[in-house]
Design a protein around this motif. Structure first.
Motif, short mmCIF file in Angstrom:
data_model
loop_
_atom_site.label_atom_id
_atom_site.label_comp_id
_atom_site.label_asym_id
_atom_site.label_seq_id
_atom_site.Cartn_x
_atom_site.Cartn_y
_atom_site.Cartn_z
N LYS A 7 0.98 -1.08 -0.03
CA LYS A 7 0.07 -0.12 -0.05
C LYS A 7 0.61 1.27 -0.03
CE LYS A 7 -3.50 -2.38 2.59
NZ LYS A 7 -4.40 -2.37 3.84
N ARG A 8 1.66 1.22 -1.04
CA ARG A 8 2.75 2.41 -1.21
C ARG A 8 2.18 3.69 -0.88
NH1 ARG A 8 7.07 3.30 -5.99
NH2 ARG A 8 8.14 4.82 -4.92
N ALA A 9 1.06 4.01 -1.58
CA ALA A 9 0.35 5.33 -1.55
C ALA A 9 -0.26 5.85 -0.21
CB ALA A 9 -0.72 5.45 -2.74
N ASP A 10 -0.48 4.81 0.41
CA ASP A 10 -1.14 5.09 1.91
C ASP A 10 0.01 5.57 2.82
OD1 ASP A 10 -3.68 4.32 1.05
OD2 ASP A 10 -3.56 2.59 1.86
N ALA A 11 1.20 5.00 2.52
CA ALA A 11 2.25 5.50 3.33
C ALA A 11 2.76 6.79 2.85
CB ALA A 11 3.50 4.54 2.92
N LEU A 12 2.32 7.32 1.86
CA LEU A 12 2.73 9.00 1.64
C LEU A 12 1.70 10.01 2.44
CD1 LEU A 12 3.52 8.14 -2.12
CD2 LEU A 12 4.97 8.58 -0.41
N VAL A 13 0.65 9.53 2.75
CA VAL A 13 -0.40 10.46 3.13
C VAL A 13 0.29 11.21 4.50
CG1 VAL A 13 -2.59 10.74 4.34
CG2 VAL A 13 -2.28 9.23 2.43
N ARG A 53 0.72 11.23 -9.97
CA ARG A 53 -0.54 12.09 -10.49
C ARG A 53 -1.12 12.59 -9.10
NH1 ARG A 53 -4.32 8.70 -14.48
NH2 ARG A 53 -3.57 7.57 -12.54
N ILE A 54 -1.20 14.11 -9.18
CA ILE A 54 -1.73 14.50 -8.23
C ILE A 54 -2.99 15.54 -8.48
CG2 ILE A 54 0.46 14.69 -6.68
CD1 ILE A 54 0.81 17.42 -7.41
N ALA A 55 -3.88 15.70 -7.47
CA ALA A 55 -4.87 16.65 -7.68
C ALA A 55 -4.98 17.47 -6.55
CB ALA A 55 -6.25 15.74 -8.03
N GLY A 56 -5.17 18.88 -6.97
CA GLY A 56 -5.27 19.81 -5.60
C GLY A 56 -5.41 21.12 -6.37
N PRO A 57 -5.36 22.07 -5.41
CA PRO A 57 -5.32 23.58 -5.83
C PRO A 57 -4.19 24.04 -6.91
CG PRO A 57 -4.79 23.55 -3.64
CD PRO A 57 -5.34 22.01 -4.15
N ASP A 58 -4.44 24.69 -7.59
CA ASP A 58 -3.32 25.26 -8.49
C ASP A 58 -2.38 25.92 -7.67
OD1 ASP A 58 -4.85 24.60 -10.71
OD2 ASP A 58 -5.65 26.57 -11.32
N VAL A 105 3.59 21.01 -1.03
CA VAL A 105 2.27 20.40 -1.05
C VAL A 105 2.35 19.19 0.01
CG1 VAL A 105 1.50 21.06 -3.12
CG2 VAL A 105 3.03 18.93 -2.85
N LYS A 106 1.27 19.16 0.71
CA LYS A 106 1.13 18.00 1.68
C LYS A 106 0.15 16.95 1.12
CE LYS A 106 -0.14 16.97 6.31
NZ LYS A 106 -0.46 17.37 7.80
N ILE A 107 0.33 15.64 1.28
CA ILE A 107 -0.61 14.66 0.75
C ILE A 107 -1.54 14.29 1.90
CG2 ILE A 107 -0.57 12.16 -0.16
CD1 ILE A 107 2.12 12.62 -1.19
N VAL A 108 -2.93 14.50 1.32
CA VAL A 108 -3.82 14.40 2.25
C VAL A 108 -4.90 13.17 2.03
CG1 VAL A 108 -4.15 16.87 2.69
CG2 VAL A 108 -5.49 15.68 1.02
N GLN A 109 -4.76 12.70 0.72
CA GLN A 109 -5.62 11.44 0.60
C GLN A 109 -4.83 10.56 -0.80
OE1 GLN A 109 -9.37 12.08 -1.02
NE2 GLN A 109 -10.10 10.19 -0.77
N ALA A 110 -4.83 9.34 -0.61
CA ALA A 110 -4.59 8.45 -1.73
C ALA A 110 -5.55 7.48 -2.06
CB ALA A 110 -3.19 7.73 -1.11
N GLN A 111 -5.65 7.57 -3.40
CA GLN A 111 -6.69 6.53 -4.02
C GLN A 111 -5.98 5.94 -5.43
OE1 GLN A 111 -10.29 9.09 -4.95
NE2 GLN A 111 -11.49 7.85 -3.29
N ALA A 122 -3.43 5.21 -7.58
CA ALA A 122 -2.23 5.58 -8.14
C ALA A 122 -2.28 7.21 -8.33
CB ALA A 122 -1.87 5.08 -9.62
N SER A 123 -3.46 7.98 -7.67
CA SER A 123 -3.42 9.41 -7.59
C SER A 123 -3.47 9.64 -6.13
CB SER A 123 -5.03 9.59 -8.30
OG SER A 123 -4.98 9.32 -9.51
N LEU A 124 -2.68 10.89 -6.03
CA LEU A 124 -2.69 11.53 -4.73
C LEU A 124 -3.66 12.66 -4.77
CD1 LEU A 124 1.09 10.89 -4.34
CD2 LEU A 124 -0.96 9.35 -3.40
N THR A 125 -4.26 13.33 -3.53
CA THR A 125 -4.82 14.48 -3.44
C THR A 125 -3.97 15.03 -2.46
OG1 THR A 125 -6.97 13.41 -3.54
CG2 THR A 125 -6.91 15.81 -2.69
N VAL A 126 -3.57 16.58 -2.76
CA VAL A 126 -2.67 17.46 -2.15
C VAL A 126 -3.32 18.74 -1.46
CG1 VAL A 126 -0.66 16.37 -3.42
CG2 VAL A 126 -1.75 18.54 -4.13
#
Length: 148
Positions: free
Chosen positions: A90-96, A121-126, A133-139, A141-145
């Motif tokens: 669960k590599r992406a979850d470890a980045l949160v 790939r990240i999604a978040g405000p411009d 940026v801080k990673i707040v969610q992982a889904q 292969a996409s991260l929300t920042v």
């Protein structure tokens, strides 16, 4: 039917054990493996000592019943090993919660960030390049920042 039990021999137990282990490959669940192992042990003991068919069935029953606590102990120790590393596979979850610097800007809510040897790939405000940026969610292969 009773004639079948009377003719039980070493080779019958060995063949039965191998057959059960082969069935385990077709229908995995780790249940038939232990029964197959009990049959193989019964067959191997029957090579050295020629017990009656009643004793052979009793040996098989004892070995099969003893396999349950052995299997539970092995399963528990394997679960404990996984608990030591909760992010295994669960590599992406470890980045949160981690903070990274953007190499490229986030445009229209999407962008990429390089983390170690992987581009995510990240999604978040411009945000412009160089922003933290801080990673707040992982889904997947996409991260929300969020901008830190």
């Amino acid at each position: 039917m009773s004639e079948m039990f009377v003719t039980l021999g070493t080779w019958n137990w060995l063949i039965f054990g191998i057959l059960l282990m082969a069935l385990e490959l077709a229908a995995p669940g780790v249940f038939l493996f232990w029964l197959g192992l009990a049959a193989l042990l019964t067959g191997l003991i029957s090579f050295a000592y020629t017990p009656s068919w009643q004793v052979q069935i009793l040996m098989f029953a004892v070995f099969a019943a003893a396999a349950v606590p052995v299997w539970r102990r092995l399963a528990r120790s394997s679960a404990a090993a996984t608990a030591d590393n909760p992010f295994l596979n669960k590599r992406a979850d470890a980045l949160v919660g981690r903070v990274f610097t953007l190499e490229k800007p986030i445009v229209d809510g999407t962008g990429t960030v390089r983390i170690d040897d992987t581009v995510w790939r990240i999604a978040g405000p411009d945000a412009p390049a160089g922003s933290r940026v801080k990673i707040v969610q992982a889904q997947g292969a996409s991260l929300t920042v969020a901008v830190a």
